[in-house]
Design an enzyme around this catalytic site. Structure first.
Site, PDB file in Angstrom:
ATOM      1  N   ASN A   1      36.467  37.861  38.091  1.00  0.00           N
ATOM      2  CA  ASN A   1      35.968  37.820  36.715  1.00  0.00           C
ATOM      3  C   ASN A   1      34.758  36.890  36.719  1.00  0.00           C
ATOM      4  O   ASN A   1      34.528  36.160  37.671  1.00  0.00           O
ATOM      5  CB  ASN A   1      37.049  37.421  35.707  1.00  0.00           C
ATOM      6  CG  ASN A   1      37.553  36.010  35.906  1.00  0.00           C
ATOM      7  OD1 ASN A   1      36.772  35.070  35.999  1.00  0.00           O
ATOM      8  ND2 ASN A   1      38.858  35.848  35.982  1.00  0.00           N
TER       9      ASN A   1
ATOM     10  N   GLY B   1      45.384  40.264  39.091  1.00  0.00           N
ATOM     11  CA  GLY B   1      45.104  41.313  40.060  1.00  0.00           C
ATOM     12  C   GLY B   1      44.596  40.789  41.387  1.00  0.00           C
ATOM     13  O   GLY B   1      45.087  39.789  41.916  1.00  0.00           O
TER      14      GLY B   1
ATOM     15  N   ASP C   1      41.804  39.336  42.085  1.00  0.00           N
ATOM     16  CA  ASP C   1      41.203  38.003  41.937  1.00  0.00           C
ATOM     17  C   ASP C   1      42.268  36.904  42.071  1.00  0.00           C
ATOM     18  O   ASP C   1      42.107  35.957  42.839  1.00  0.00           O
ATOM     19  CB  ASP C   1      40.512  37.926  40.575  1.00  0.00           C
ATOM     20  CG  ASP C   1      39.582  36.736  40.428  1.00  0.00           C
ATOM     21  OD1 ASP C   1      39.169  36.144  41.444  1.00  0.00           O
ATOM     22  OD2 ASP C   1      39.254  36.407  39.274  1.00  0.00           O
TER      23      ASP C   1
ATOM     24  N   GLY D   1      41.442  48.346  37.839  1.00  0.00           N
ATOM     25  CA  GLY D   1      42.679  47.758  37.322  1.00  0.00           C
ATOM     26  C   GLY D   1      42.554  47.450  35.841  1.00  0.00           C
ATOM     27  O   GLY D   1      42.384  48.359  35.026  1.00  0.00           O
TER      28      GLY D   1
ATOM     29  N   TYR E   1      40.166  46.459  34.219  1.00  0.00           N
ATOM     30  CA  TYR E   1      38.898  46.871  33.636  1.00  0.00           C
ATOM     31  C   TYR E   1      38.861  48.377  33.360  1.00  0.00           C
ATOM     32  O   TYR E   1      37.846  48.905  32.938  1.00  0.00           O
ATOM     33  CB  TYR E   1      37.726  46.447  34.520  1.00  0.00           C
ATOM     34  CG  TYR E   1      37.440  44.946  34.489  1.00  0.00           C
ATOM     35  CD1 TYR E   1      38.215  44.059  33.738  1.00  0.00           C
ATOM     36  CD2 TYR E   1      36.395  44.417  35.217  1.00  0.00           C
ATOM     37  CE1 TYR E   1      37.935  42.706  33.718  1.00  0.00           C
ATOM     38  CE2 TYR E   1      36.102  43.059  35.204  1.00  0.00           C
ATOM     39  CZ  TYR E   1      36.889  42.215  34.447  1.00  0.00           C
ATOM     40  OH  TYR E   1      36.608  40.874  34.429  1.00  0.00           O
TER      41      TYR E   1
END
Length: 183
Positions: A28, A36, A38, A128, A130
């Site tokens: 992000n 997720g 990240d 995901g 997004y």
């Protein structure tokens, strides 16, 4: 060692377990971790990644990393040398943001080449939380990576797409077959 071609591979598994030079993080814009891919990269990679991300925020990216851009940090405890953080676009039904998704792959490969990374693992960026449709995300990823390889055929030894589940694997298999003339 340079080869005459770059291998494109597909793995269903955990991106944090990939032994490659560079792992791409679907980050992000804050660069400070999240959910997720990240969150998994930050958790498994440890505090070294977060420390470098904080330093980047303090020095270059006070407002966060812009969508479509990429920046590298250490990989901390991951079995990779670097993490390349890129911010994918949120999917929109009313606005075509494909160019931003393409930029994520292009800029990540640019950063990887600058680092000297020969092997790179990509997640399915933006597919995901997004909400980018997986089939379109897979086609965009494969086409963009193939174009980058065609432009610089000796830059990489392997580009690996790492997907989490069977549905994503099937979408990438279809995109790889489609973009390769069905071979």
């Amino acid at each position: 060692m340079s080869t005459e071609y770059t291998a494109l591979t597909l793995v269903q598994g955990d991106i944090t377990e990939q032994t490659v030079d560079a792992v791409v993080n679907a980050a992000n814009s804050s660069l400070l971790g999240g959910g997720g891919v990240d969150g998994a990269i930050h958790r498994r990679g440890g505090p070294e990644i977060l420390a470098e991300c904080r330093s980047l925020r303090a020095s270059q990216y006070g407002r966060g990393l812009p969508t479509g851009q990429a920046v590298a940090t250490t990989a901390g405890r991951l079995p990779a040398r670097w993490v390349i953080h890129t911010v994918g676009p949120v999917h929109s039904d009313s606005e075509d943001r494909t160019a931003l998704l393409v930029s994520c792959y292009e800029r990540s490969l640019q950063v990887a080449a600058e680092l000297g990374a020969r092997t790179v693992a990509f997640p399915a960026i933006s597919t995901g939380v997004y909400r980018w449709p997986i089939a379109d995300g897979a086609r965009t990823a494969v086409a963009t990576v193939r174009a980058a390889i065609a432009a610089a055929p000796d830059a990489f030894d392997e580009i690996r797409f790492v997907v989490f589940d069977a549905g994503a694997r099937e979408a990438y298999e279809a995109a790889l077959a489609e973009d390769d003339g069905g071979r």
